[in-house]
Design an enzyme around this catalytic site. Structure first.
Site, PDB file in Angstrom:
ATOM      1  CG  ASN A  17      79.742 -48.670 -42.885  1.00 51.34           C
ATOM      2  OD1 ASN A  17      79.895 -49.385 -41.886  1.00 51.34           O
ATOM      3  ND2 ASN A  17      79.751 -49.067 -44.053  1.00 51.34           N
ATOM      4  CB  ILE A  96      92.325 -41.146 -52.754  1.00 48.96           C
ATOM      5  CG1 ILE A  96      91.764 -42.745 -52.895  1.00 48.96           C
ATOM      6  CG2 ILE A  96      93.611 -41.060 -52.275  1.00 48.96           C
ATOM      7  CD1 ILE A  96      92.821 -43.567 -53.903  1.00 48.96           C
ATOM      8  CG  LEU A  97      90.597 -37.302 -48.123  1.00 50.15           C
ATOM      9  CD1 LEU A  97      89.939 -37.741 -46.818  1.00 50.15           C
ATOM     10  CD2 LEU A  97      89.777 -36.066 -48.708  1.00 50.15           C
ATOM     11  CG  ASN A 111      88.652 -45.623 -44.806  1.00 48.26           C
ATOM     12  OD1 ASN A 111      87.310 -45.337 -45.340  1.00 48.26           O
ATOM     13  ND2 ASN A 111      89.220 -46.646 -45.599  1.00 48.26           N
ATOM     14  CG  HIS A 113      89.248 -51.481 -46.958  1.00 45.90           C
ATOM     15  ND1 HIS A 113      88.900 -50.534 -48.251  1.00 45.90           N
ATOM     16  CD2 HIS A 113      89.595 -52.729 -47.522  1.00 45.90           C
ATOM     17  CE1 HIS A 113      89.346 -51.557 -49.029  1.00 45.90           C
ATOM     18  NE2 HIS A 113      89.837 -52.846 -48.612  1.00 45.90           N
ATOM     19  CD  GLU A 151     101.882 -40.895 -45.491  1.00 45.54           C
ATOM     20  OE1 GLU A 151     101.251 -40.471 -44.701  1.00 45.54           O
ATOM     21  OE2 GLU A 151     102.959 -41.583 -45.539  1.00 45.54           O
ATOM     22  CG  ASP A 154      92.372 -49.034 -48.307  1.00 42.45           C
ATOM     23  OD1 ASP A 154      91.654 -48.195 -47.503  1.00 42.45           O
ATOM     24  OD2 ASP A 154      92.129 -49.519 -49.366  1.00 42.45           O
ATOM     25  CG  LEU A 182      77.637 -61.102 -40.265  1.00 40.78           C
ATOM     26  CD1 LEU A 182      77.925 -62.525 -40.700  1.00 40.78           C
ATOM     27  CD2 LEU A 182      76.856 -61.395 -39.115  1.00 40.78           C
ATOM     28  CB  ALA A 183      82.484 -57.135 -40.519  1.00 42.47           C
TER      29      ALA A 183
HETATM   30  C1  GAR Z   1      81.049 -49.965 -47.291  1.00 42.71           C
HETATM   31  O1  GAR Z   1      81.300 -51.249 -47.705  1.00 42.71           O
HETATM   32  C2  GAR Z   1      82.467 -49.385 -47.217  1.00 42.71           C
HETATM   33  O2  GAR Z   1      83.259 -50.376 -46.352  1.00 42.71           O
HETATM   34  C3  GAR Z   1      83.157 -49.190 -48.538  1.00 42.71           C
HETATM   35  O3  GAR Z   1      81.978 -48.900 -49.370  1.00 42.71           O
HETATM   36  C4  GAR Z   1      80.713 -49.362 -48.686  1.00 42.71           C
HETATM   37  C5  GAR Z   1      79.868 -47.970 -48.424  1.00 42.71           C
HETATM   38  O4  GAR Z   1      78.786 -48.257 -48.013  1.00 42.71           O
HETATM   39  N1  GAR Z   1      84.297 -48.521 -48.461  1.00 42.71           N
HETATM   40  C6  GAR Z   1      85.283 -48.410 -49.356  1.00 42.71           C
HETATM   41  O5  GAR Z   1      85.113 -49.437 -50.223  1.00 42.71           O
HETATM   42  C7  GAR Z   1      86.415 -47.464 -48.957  1.00 42.71           C
HETATM   43  N2  GAR Z   1      87.631 -48.116 -49.646  1.00 42.71           N
HETATM   44  P1  GAR Z   1      77.847 -47.311 -47.081  1.00 42.71           P
HETATM   45  O6  GAR Z   1      77.601 -46.171 -47.950  1.00 42.71           O
HETATM   46  O7  GAR Z   1      76.475 -48.166 -47.276  1.00 42.71           O
HETATM   47  O8  GAR Z   1      78.163 -47.159 -45.736  1.00 42.71           O
END
Ligand code: GAR
Length: 201
Positions: A17, A96-97, A111, A113, A151, A154, A182-183
């Protein structure tokens, strides 16, 4: 505020990402913000290599070197202050912050998700576990969500979502890859541009 929103990206792992954000910046998809620093809570995160390759400053903050969550977060805050950060992007940041951190940056943390919130989200739902849960439940459509961070894990306001169809032969791994391609890699850069643009206007 400066002409471009100053962005910090927080990572823990592979950083695909983060790569999507770097590519979007290079291609002019993100024009209202600039990544100033990448902060990882894992010294071995491949995301750090991606940042270095793109000539972006990096920093590592390890929980094991901190006596408390507060100390861990204070170290991150100091780095954000040092770079005058406007927008914090959690891109695969697996920690988690606390409310004291999130309330300090109200509407300034986003974030990504890997599900359609409110499905398969909250504490314990991260990475591959999210896709395992979606397949276990037998849903036919999943996707990704970009949201503001508050807080509640998600639980913040949703900015963008994109749906992805599940195939009969999907495994958690094939589904994760398709949801990313794709997303996530599309809506995260789009949301970063959208939020940055609002910040500087
Ligand atoms: C991604 O799929 C992201 O959406 C998920 O971890 C992966 C990180 O991949 N994040 C979570 O699950 C947060 N709750 P990346 O390091 O290749 O971007």
């Amino acid at each position: 505020m400066s002409k471009k929103a100053k962005i910090a990206v927080l990572v823990s792992g592979g950083g695909t990402n983060l790569q999507a954000l770097i590519n979007a910046q290079n291609k002019g998809v993100i024009v209202s913000g600039k990544i100033e620093i990448v902060i990882s809570n894992n010294a071995n995160a491949y995301a750090l290599e991606r940042a270095k390759r793109a000539d972006i400053d990096t920093a590592v903050v390890l929980k094991k070197d901190c006596a408390s969550q507060a100390e861990f977060e204070n170290k991150i805050v100091a780095m954000l202050d040092e770079h005058n950060i406007d927008l914090i992007v959690l891109a695969g940041f697996m920690s988690i912050l606390s409310e004291s951190f999130t309330s300090r940056y109200n509407n300034r943390i986003i974030n990504v998700h890997p599900s359609l919130i409110p499905s398969f989200c909250g504490k314990g739902f991260y990475g591959l576990k999210v896709h395992e849960a979606a397949l276990e439940k037998g849903v036919k459509v999943t996707g990704a969500t970009v949201h503001f961070v508050n807080e509640i894990p998600d639980g913040g306001e949703i900015i963008l979502q994109k749906a992805v169809n599940i195939r009969d032969d999907d495994t958690p791994e094939t589904l994760q890859k398709r949801v990313m391609r794709l997303a996530e890699w599309k809506i995260l850069p789009a949301a970063v541009e959208q939020v940055s643009q609002k910040m500087i206007s």
